[in-house]
Design a protein around this motif. Structure first.
Motif, PDB file in Angstrom:
ATOM      1  N   PRO A 148      -4.501   7.558   0.670  1.00 41.72           N
ATOM      2  CA  PRO A 148      -5.003   7.317   2.028  1.00 41.72           C
ATOM      3  C   PRO A 148      -5.077   8.602   2.835  1.00 41.72           C
ATOM      4  N   THR A 149      -5.954   8.605   3.828  1.00 45.11           N
ATOM      5  CA  THR A 149      -6.057   9.754   4.720  1.00 45.11           C
ATOM      6  C   THR A 149      -4.793   9.848   5.566  1.00 45.11           C
ATOM      7  N   GLU A 198       0.828  -1.206   0.000  1.00 47.55           N
ATOM      8  CA  GLU A 198       0.000   0.000   0.000  1.00 47.55           C
ATOM      9  C   GLU A 198       0.866   1.261   0.000  1.00 47.55           C
ATOM     10  N   GLU A 243      -4.542   9.757   8.797  1.00 49.42           N
ATOM     11  CA  GLU A 243      -4.559   8.733   9.838  1.00 49.42           C
ATOM     12  C   GLU A 243      -4.217   7.362   9.256  1.00 49.42           C
ATOM     13  N   GLU A 244      -4.704   7.079   8.062  1.00 49.93           N
ATOM     14  CA  GLU A 244      -4.363   5.812   7.404  1.00 49.93           C
ATOM     15  C   GLU A 244      -2.875   5.748   7.083  1.00 49.93           C
ATOM     16  N   GLN A 245      -2.290   6.879   6.688  1.00 51.28           N
ATOM     17  CA  GLN A 245      -0.856   6.906   6.417  1.00 51.28           C
ATOM     18  C   GLN A 245      -0.053   6.617   7.691  1.00 51.28           C
ATOM     19  N   GLU A 249      -1.016   4.815  10.247  1.00 46.49           N
ATOM     20  CA  GLU A 249      -1.164   3.397  10.553  1.00 46.49           C
ATOM     21  C   GLU A 249      -0.301   2.540   9.621  1.00 46.49           C
TER      22      GLU A 249
END
Length: 384
Positions: free
Chosen positions: A361-362, A350, A364-366, A368
């Motif tokens: 990705p957002t 990813e 926060e997703e980045q 994580e």
């Protein structure tokens, strides 16, 4: 309980303590598997793992393990659990207790700038050390212009640093398509109006415009002509490109580290890229000056940091001391870099897709996606 007694410590303060070798005790209350995978390290750091869920009924069992003569910082993933445990320790009479503001997520994102050298004709080279992730970024400043190499996604750090030094970022460069962290190079170039450079052999699937970082093209930063000379050096990726700055500093990307060498398997091409990796390390780099100072894009453990927090080594010394440069049998080299490798980076597929511009990705997703140590090296020195 008076919460004012509980002090938070920010990551910048903790980073300076680690780099200055200030004795400090870390109580990490994450679960055991997360702790074993990735933790705060330092020459003068003492650390204890006591999972939060084991402390819900009280901290009595660990009180005798908490020192009274050292500063104690309680750490968790995001902050909340560590604050609770810190309060319990203070209630039980412990002194000099604080919690890490933002937890390991904030630790993962902190960058500490370290001056590497004054360059010819008045320029300056800086290294940005991401202690919690093992990433290394660079900035060259000369005559009011700057270039950033292997920028991470926290681009404000580079913008602020350039502004503090009265410089405008004209170029951002990635030595290769990264797989263990999200690049900030393209975003930084867009924000500053600069040019983003990427090796074309790593850019066959990108969906955005970029300048081709390849041999025989030179970038000049400022009027003082501090040359950044690209050197094609495949092996970690097919497009991996090293940078020679001022004929003194070799930015090796993820091909060569201080204690190890780059792994060739993060795009599923280990068998194809082993020969390229060996050619780069045992032939192409071998023809360079022994006196070049190698500046990699990652480090494995805190032991690789020098007395000022820098990660650097003389190329000639690495040919004597780095195990990955001393595997003279070709079949043994192939086995070393293709078998028994450490786990692949968290969410690396990813991350590659993000760095190609194919997914968005957002924030926060980045965060994580990046949690955990870097694993770009053949050997994971964290376990040693």
């Amino acid at each position: 309980m008076n919460e004012k007694q509980i002090q938070g410590m920010n990551v910048a303060n903790l980073a300076r303590k680690v780099l200055n070798h200030t004795p400090i005790f870390i109580l990490d209350v994450r679960n055991e598997s997360d702790f074993n995978d990735w933790k705060i390290e330092g020459e003068k750091v003492n650390i204890l793992n006591a999972p939060y869920f084991d402390l819900l009924d009280g901290v009595d069992e660990i009180l005798d393990q908490i020192p009274d003569d050292q500063e104690v910082v309680v750490v968790c993933a995001k902050e909340g659990s560590s604050k609770f445990v810190a309060e319990q320790l203070v209630e039980n009479g412990k002194q000099s207790i604080s919690y890490l503001i933002g937890g390991m997520k904030s630790w993962s994102e902190h960058l500490e700038p370290v001056k590497i050298a004054d360059l010819n004709d008045g320029g300056t080279l800086y290294q940005f050390v991401r202690l919690g992730k093992g990433c290394l970024s660079y900035m060259v400043i000369s005559d009011g212009e700057a270039a950033v190499i292997d920028a991470v996604r926290m681009t404000e750090v580079f913008e602020d640093f350039a502004k503090e030094n009265q410089a405008v970022i004209k170029h951002t460069l990635d030595t290769h398509l990264h797989a263990d962290h999200i690049s900030g190079g393209r975003q930084l170039a867009e924000k500053t109006g600069g040019s983003y450079w990427l090796p074309p052999k790593d850019a066959t699937e990108v969906v955005f415009h970029y300048e081709k970082l390849e041999e025989h093209s030179q970038l000049v930063i400022g009027k003082t002509e501090i040359n950044i000379q690209p050197i094609y050096s495949p092996g970690h990726t097919i497009g991996s490109t090293s940078l020679l700055i001022d004929n003194q500093y070799l930015l090796s990307g993820d091909i060569l580290f201080v204690k190890s060498i780059g792994r060739p398997d993060l795009a599923g091409k280990a068998e194809d890229w082993v020969a390229d990796l060996r050619t780069t390390l045992y032939e192409r780099y071998k023809h360079l000056s022994d006196d070049l100072i190698v500046l990699p894009a990652h480090f494995g453990t805190i032991a690789e940091l020098g007395d000022k927090g820098q990660v650097a080594a003389r190329l000639g010394d690495l040919y004597k001391e780095n195990p990955g440069l001393n595997i003279h049998d070709e079949s043994a080299f192939r086995r070393t870099v293709s078998e028994n490798l450490p786990p692949q980076p968290n969410a690396y597929q990813e991350i590659r897709q993000t760095n190609m511009g194919r997914i968005s990705p957002t924030m926060e997703e980045q965060r994580e996606m990046e949690i955990g140590p870097n694993r770009c090296a053949v050997h994971d020195d964290r376990s040693k």
